[in-house]
Design a protein around this motif. Structure first.
Motif, PDB file in Angstrom:
ATOM      1  N   GLN A 260       0.834  -1.110   0.016  1.00 49.53           N
ATOM      2  CA  GLN A 260      -0.366  -0.424  -0.376  1.00 49.53           C
ATOM      3  C   GLN A 260       0.813   1.357   0.447  1.00 49.53           C
ATOM      4  N   VAL A 261       2.428   1.236   0.547  1.00 48.86           N
ATOM      5  CA  VAL A 261       2.654   2.187   0.977  1.00 48.86           C
ATOM      6  C   VAL A 261       3.390   2.469  -0.753  1.00 48.86           C
ATOM      7  N   SER A 262       3.797   1.271  -0.985  1.00 50.30           N
ATOM      8  CA  SER A 262       4.641   1.517  -2.282  1.00 50.30           C
ATOM      9  C   SER A 262       3.386   1.802  -3.696  1.00 50.30           C
ATOM     10  N   TYR A 263       2.686   1.407  -3.198  1.00 48.30           N
ATOM     11  CA  TYR A 263       0.993   1.831  -4.385  1.00 48.30           C
ATOM     12  C   TYR A 263       1.943   3.733  -4.162  1.00 48.30           C
ATOM     13  N   ALA A 264       0.922   3.920  -3.029  1.00 50.26           N
ATOM     14  CA  ALA A 264       1.259   5.866  -2.677  1.00 50.26           C
ATOM     15  C   ALA A 264       2.143   6.178  -3.236  1.00 50.26           C
ATOM     16  N   PHE A 265       3.396   5.926  -2.971  1.00 51.29           N
ATOM     17  CA  PHE A 265       4.985   5.946  -3.500  1.00 51.29           C
ATOM     18  C   PHE A 265       4.569   6.187  -5.301  1.00 51.29           C
ATOM     19  N   HIS A 266       4.132   5.052  -5.906  1.00 51.73           N
ATOM     20  CA  HIS A 266       3.866   4.750  -7.204  1.00 51.73           C
ATOM     21  C   HIS A 266       2.849   6.051  -7.852  1.00 51.73           C
ATOM     22  N   ARG A 267       1.886   6.376  -7.172  1.00 47.99           N
ATOM     23  CA  ARG A 267       0.822   7.193  -7.287  1.00 47.99           C
ATOM     24  C   ARG A 267       1.240   8.888  -7.686  1.00 47.99           C
ATOM     25  N   GLU A 268       2.127   8.666  -6.507  1.00 46.19           N
ATOM     26  CA  GLU A 268       2.884  10.232  -6.414  1.00 46.19           C
ATOM     27  C   GLU A 268       3.216  10.517  -7.368  1.00 46.19           C
ATOM     28  N   ARG A 269       4.136   9.785  -7.824  1.00 45.26           N
ATOM     29  CA  ARG A 269       5.268  10.065  -9.285  1.00 45.26           C
ATOM     30  C   ARG A 269       4.885  10.141 -10.452  1.00 45.26           C
ATOM     31  N   LYS A 270       3.296   9.101 -10.198  1.00 46.37           N
ATOM     32  CA  LYS A 270       2.914   9.104 -11.910  1.00 46.37           C
ATOM     33  C   LYS A 270       2.556  10.933 -11.645  1.00 46.37           C
ATOM     34  N   LEU A 271       1.168  11.485 -10.892  1.00 45.65           N
ATOM     35  CA  LEU A 271       1.093  12.399 -10.695  1.00 45.65           C
ATOM     36  C   LEU A 271       2.325  13.842 -10.185  1.00 45.65           C
ATOM     37  N   HIS A 272       3.037  13.353 -10.554  1.00 47.10           N
ATOM     38  CA  HIS A 272       4.470  14.668 -10.175  1.00 47.10           C
ATOM     39  C   HIS A 272       5.690  13.687 -10.620  1.00 47.10           C
ATOM     40  N   PRO A 273       5.856  13.537 -11.546  1.00 48.09           N
ATOM     41  CA  PRO A 273       7.162  12.843 -11.672  1.00 48.09           C
ATOM     42  C   PRO A 273       8.379  14.125 -12.213  1.00 48.09           C
ATOM     43  N   GLU A 274       7.862  15.805 -11.497  1.00 39.75           N
ATOM     44  CA  GLU A 274       9.242  16.313 -11.884  1.00 39.75           C
ATOM     45  C   GLU A 274       9.693  16.429 -10.241  1.00 39.75           C
TER      46      GLU A 274
END
Length: 501
Positions: A260-274
């Motif tokens: 779940q933590v990894s998914y949250a990180f993955h989601r944030e990175r996809k939303l804000h790659p910069e």
């Protein structure tokens, strides 16, 4: 020793003379790695070469990994080697590249080209990326079923880099300058080969008609897990919205809070790659998400209905070949099925059981090529902190060569799963449906181990477990035997009789 090697390499690089290889100029040092262009370009005629590479390499770089590092590394490799042997995975899929390469090699070998025969025999692959990228390439190699698959060296570019760390290539992002890349090539040339187990994962579920994108679609799966069409027409569920997903992994499969933590990180990175262009920043963000997702305060943020025992019935097949129910303590919120002794930044959650525990619980040391996978449970992140202790470990649940999860309708609508660092949000059954997931041994792949790396966990004896994927899936109707013998990462192929094509 490492310092002396670097000095020697520096001297070698500094004094190397330039020469011409197949029409291209290159350092004398680099001639050992450069593949002649006619072997790489389809339709080219055989050319005479003055030197046959002793360590030919194909380099696959995920240009999107490591922030800007992936793109920089791509430029450096292409400046040193033949551009056609350095592949941007954002542009070309590895299965298509390797398919074409081996067709070219076979064609030239049929015409008695010695250089092509040598390249095929000595070829080594380099993959630069995170664990998901490494798994993608290993899956392709498994599916292509080459007679002599090339061994793989991993260059860490992701956030965790557990696979790279397992084989001594480190977990920090590498330097992208010419000197660093040349030093890495030297290590690849001197690396030793090692067999490791591959694991097949097969999942059947009813695909939800609607679902929150969140913003990632619930079934946006890792590259190593793929949707496949139903094979058995006799299955009454084949036309009733049920689908099969198939893939593989080499390091771990996990489910629960850590995913779940990894998914949250993955989601944030996809939303804000910069915001994710630096490894240290990425790791700091990951730690913060562990707090916000309740991994440290799970009793407050994570209801017990999401604990593993409440989500699924688990069965394992041990060395005896018999299925048996696996007891999961009710407090376990995360379960890890571990192949390599590296998880969550390089920790070994299985640890090293004492001789007494090995005997009393019928366990074996956690070798990487024995056809057994270690199953470990965690209550929360505080429980995970025991890994910082010299002999710390999670809750050892079992060793098995097959694991069967069955999810029925319950209090939770979804859970989180992760394969080799690639997470996804998994919908759970509604109404009377069932989600079935099974993990089984899938043979082995060959990796390269850094020549300076030594670890007791890596010194496995020759494997006594040699069986390939069989056809005895707990739900035999899911797929036929031939389909189960590949992971879905690439279409298997055979060299055509007409090698001129």
């Amino acid at each position: 020793m490492g310092k002396d090697l670097k000095l020697n390499c520096a001297t070698c690089f500094a004094t190397s003379e330039t020469m011409v290889i197949d029409g291209s100029r290159a350092d004398d040092f680099l001639k050992d790695y450069i593949i002649p262009d006619y072997i790489l370009v389809p339709g080219s005629d055989i050319r005479e070469v003055s030197y046959v590479p002793s360590c030919p390499v194909m380099v696959f770089v995920n240009s999107r990994s490591g922030g800007q590092l992936g793109a920089e590394l791509l430029v450096t490799y292409r400046s040193l080697l033949n551009e056609n042997q350095v592949i941007d995975l954002g542009v070309k899929a590895p299965d298509l590249v390797l398919h074409q390469l081996y067709l070219n090699l076979e064609k030239h070998k049929q015409n008695s080209d010695i250089a092509s025969a040598e390249v095929q025999m000595k070829l080594r692959l380099i993959v630069a990326g995170g664990d998901g990228t490494v798994g993608w390439l290993l899956g392709v190699l498994s599916d292509l079923k080459l007679a002599q698959p090339p061994p793989v060296a991993t260059m860490p570019l992701g956030t965790g880099n557990n696979i790279s760390f397992s084989f001594g290539w480190g977990k920090k992002n590498p330097g992208t300058d010419s000197y660093s890349v040349k030093a890495f090539l030297v290590d690849v040339n001197n690396a030793r080969e090692m067999k490791i187990d591959s694991w097949h994962i097969l999942m059947r579920m009813k695909v939800p008609e609607q679902g929150s994108c969140d913003p990632i679609a619930p079934l946006e799966l890792p590259k190593s897990l793929h949707a496949v069409h139903r094979v058995s027409q006799s299955d009454i569920l084949s036309n009733d919205g049920f689908h099969t997903f198939r893939g593989g992994f080499w390091n771990y499969f996990s489910m629960g809070m850590d995913a779940q933590v990894s998914y949250a990180f993955h989601r944030e990175r996809k939303l804000h790659p910069e915001k994710f262009k630096n490894q240290l920043v990425n790791q700091s963000t990951y730690a913060k998400l562990g707090l916000t997702q309740g991994w440290y305060c799970s009793s407050l943020f994570h209801p017990s209905s999401r604990n593993i025992a409440q989500l699924a019935k688990v069965r394992v097949m041990r060395r005896s070949g018999q299925w048996e129910d696996l007891h999961i303590p009710s407090s376990i919120r995360s379960i890890v099925c571990l192949n390599l002794p590296s998880f969550s930044g390089g920790f070994n959650p299985w640890g090293t059981p004492s001789g007494r525990k090995l005997y009393s619980r019928d366990l074996t040391p956690p070798y990487v090529d024995d056809g057994l996978i270690e199953i470990v449970g965690f209550r929360n992140a505080w429980h995970g902190l025991v890994l910082l202790a010299p002999k710390g470990h999670g809750t050892r649940l079992a060793q098995a060569n097959r694991i069967h999860f069955e999810f029925n309708k319950g209090a939770a609508e979804h859970t989180y799963m992760r394969i080799d660092g690639e997470p996804w949000k998994q919908p759970l059954p509604v109404n009377g449906d069932t989600v079935v997931l099974e993990i089984s041994h899938f043979g082995q792949v060959t990796v390269l181990v850094n020549p300076h790396y030594r670890s007791g966990n890596m010194c496995a004896p020759p494997s006594s477990y040699t069986s390939d994927v069989d056809c005895n899936f707990h739900n035999d109707e899911l797929e036929n035997c031939e389909e189960r013998k590949k992971l879905g990462t690439a279409n298997t192929f055979k060299i055509p009789d007409d090698h001129s094509s």
